[in-house]
Design a protein around this motif. Structure first.
Motif, mmCIF file in Angstrom:
data_model
loop_
_atom_site.group_PDB
_atom_site.id
_atom_site.type_symbol
_atom_site.label_atom_id
_atom_site.label_comp_id
_atom_site.label_asym_id
_atom_site.label_seq_id
_atom_site.Cartn_x
_atom_site.Cartn_y
_atom_site.Cartn_z
ATOM 1 N N ASP A 41 36.061 33.864 46.369
ATOM 2 C CA ASP A 41 37.083 33.835 47.415
ATOM 3 C C ASP A 41 38.498 33.720 46.869
ATOM 4 O O ASP A 41 39.463 33.675 47.641
ATOM 5 C CB ASP A 41 36.817 32.659 48.366
ATOM 6 C CG ASP A 41 35.551 32.838 49.161
ATOM 7 O OD1 ASP A 41 35.217 33.999 49.480
ATOM 8 O OD2 ASP A 41 34.899 31.836 49.478
ATOM 9 N N PHE A 42 38.639 33.664 45.574
ATOM 10 C CA PHE A 42 39.949 33.454 44.964
ATOM 11 C C PHE A 42 40.941 34.547 45.356
ATOM 12 O O PHE A 42 42.092 34.262 45.694
ATOM 13 C CB PHE A 42 39.794 33.394 43.439
ATOM 14 C CG PHE A 42 41.023 32.950 42.725
ATOM 15 C CD1 PHE A 42 41.431 31.640 42.792
ATOM 16 C CD2 PHE A 42 41.769 33.846 41.987
ATOM 17 C CE1 PHE A 42 42.575 31.212 42.137
ATOM 18 C CE2 PHE A 42 42.907 33.439 41.325
ATOM 19 C CZ PHE A 42 43.309 32.129 41.401
ATOM 20 N N GLY A 43 40.506 35.789 45.356
ATOM 21 C CA GLY A 43 41.388 36.907 45.707
ATOM 22 C C GLY A 43 41.846 36.865 47.151
ATOM 23 O O GLY A 43 42.956 37.303 47.472
ATOM 24 N N LYS A 44 41.026 36.332 48.032
ATOM 25 C CA LYS A 44 41.400 36.259 49.446
ATOM 26 C C LYS A 44 42.509 35.240 49.673
ATOM 27 O O LYS A 44 43.335 35.399 50.556
ATOM 28 C CB LYS A 44 40.178 35.916 50.289
ATOM 29 C CG LYS A 44 39.169 37.030 50.284
ATOM 30 C CD LYS A 44 37.947 36.662 51.050
ATOM 31 C CE LYS A 44 36.966 37.813 50.929
ATOM 32 N NZ LYS A 44 35.691 37.525 51.492
ATOM 33 N N VAL A 45 42.491 34.181 48.894
ATOM 34 C CA VAL A 45 43.523 33.149 49.031
ATOM 35 C C VAL A 45 44.829 33.616 48.398
ATOM 36 O O VAL A 45 45.908 33.303 48.896
ATOM 37 C CB VAL A 45 43.041 31.823 48.402
ATOM 38 C CG1 VAL A 45 44.140 30.784 48.402
ATOM 39 C CG2 VAL A 45 41.838 31.298 49.162
#
Length: 76
Positions: A41-45
């Motif tokens: 989920d790092f890219g979404k944040v």
């Protein structure tokens, strides 16, 4: 302020249970919020070209200014 960052991050990611926010105060009475999310989920944040992260940091600075202290957000 911690709850606000947590709410925004949980709304963005696929795994809301993986979101953790820690408050760290440094020696200059500044508040640093550390946001931990699942690796997937790092890219979404972060968002495209860091737009989501920049918006979250701008919001944190505005709230911190209103409370009279320096606030920053680190995404780890």
């Amino acid at each position: 302020m911690r709850k606000l960052v947590e709410y925004i991050a949980q709304s963005l990611v696929d795994d809301p249970a993986g979101v953790q926010v820690r408050e760290v105060r440094n020696d200059r009475n500044a508040l640093v919020l550390e946001l931990h999310v699942a690796p997937d989920d790092f890219g979404k944040v972060i968002g495209r070209q860091g737009r989501v992260a920049k918006a979250m940091r701008t919001l944190m600075r505005a709230v911190g200014t209103r409370e009279g202290r320096h606030t920053s957000l680190e995404i780890l």
